[in-house]
Design an enzyme around this catalytic site. Sequence first.
Site, short mmCIF file in Angstrom:
data_model
loop_
_atom_site.label_atom_id
_atom_site.label_comp_id
_atom_site.label_asym_id
_atom_site.label_seq_id
_atom_site.Cartn_x
_atom_site.Cartn_y
_atom_site.Cartn_z
N ASP A 60 0.84 -1.25 0.22
CA ASP A 60 0.08 0.10 -0.08
C ASP A 60 0.85 1.23 0.06
OD1 ASP A 60 0.91 -0.69 2.55
OD2 ASP A 60 -0.93 -0.08 3.72
N ASP A 114 7.34 3.67 3.27
CA ASP A 114 7.53 4.65 3.94
C ASP A 114 9.20 4.95 4.07
OD1 ASP A 114 7.35 7.17 5.38
OD2 ASP A 114 6.81 5.91 7.18
N PHE A 160 1.00 11.91 6.76
CA PHE A 160 0.18 10.84 6.97
C PHE A 160 -1.01 10.90 6.12
CE2 PHE A 160 -2.73 8.29 9.58
CZ PHE A 160 -1.67 7.18 9.91
N VAL A 161 -1.33 9.81 5.59
CA VAL A 161 -2.64 9.39 4.96
C VAL A 161 -3.52 8.31 5.39
CG1 VAL A 161 -1.47 10.61 2.73
CG2 VAL A 161 -1.14 8.28 3.26
N ASP A 180 -5.00 2.81 7.34
CA ASP A 180 -5.85 3.10 8.50
C ASP A 180 -5.36 4.31 9.53
OD1 ASP A 180 -3.65 1.45 9.38
OD2 ASP A 180 -4.62 1.29 11.33
#
Length: 178
Positions: A103, A106, A155-156, A162
Amino acid sequence: MHEIEILDRRFSVYLTEEEIQGRITALAEKINDDLKGRDVLFFGILNGAFLFAADLFRQTTLNAQISFIKLASYDGTTSSGKIKELIGWNEDITGKTVVVLEDIVDTGSTLERIIGELTLRKAVEVRICTLLFKPEAYLKDIPIDYIGFEIPNSFVVGYGLDYDGYGRNLNAIYKLIK
Ligand code: 5GP
C-alpha cells in the site's frame, strides 16, 4: 466530501477514487506488458494493501496467482526491541516471478524484510509495486519497479490505509490536516 474526521484527527481529500483507479489501471497494463509469459505470483502485504491488491489483480491478464502475507510486530527481548515476524508464507515460490504489492513504502524497512525473505526462498525474480511512495522518508536503496503516486512525507488514510484501525473503507485517500 472534502474533509473527514477519524477519531481525534481531521483529514482532507488528497487522491480521489477516480485518480486512484485510473492509476491502478495504468499500473496493471504495464505489469501485464512486462511480465507476459511468466509464471507470476503476487504477494499482497496485509493489512493495508488488501484493496489495492484486489483492484490491481483483477485487471491482470497474466498466468498469475495471488497470496497474502502479514508482518506482525511485537515487542521482543532482543536488543533491537521490536521483532517483526512474517505470517502466511505457504507458497512455493521456486521458479516464480514474485510481485510484492504494498500500500505504501515509507522508510522501506518493511520492504527490506520481505525482500530478504524472498531472496532466501529462491524466487526467480522479484518486482516491487506500491500504490504510494514517500521519497523523502525512504532510507533504503532497494529499487521500486512500479509506483502509483509519489507523495509528500505526511500521514495518509483511506483505501486500505488506517488511522488506529479506522478509515480503511474510504474510497479516496486523505491527508492529515496538521
Ligand atoms: P515502512 O516504514 O516500513 O516503509 O512502512 C511501514 C508501514 O507503516 C507501512 O506498511 C504502513 O502500514 C505504515 N505507514 C507508513 N506511512 C503511512 C501513512 O502515511 N499512513 C498510514 N496509514 N500508514 C503508514
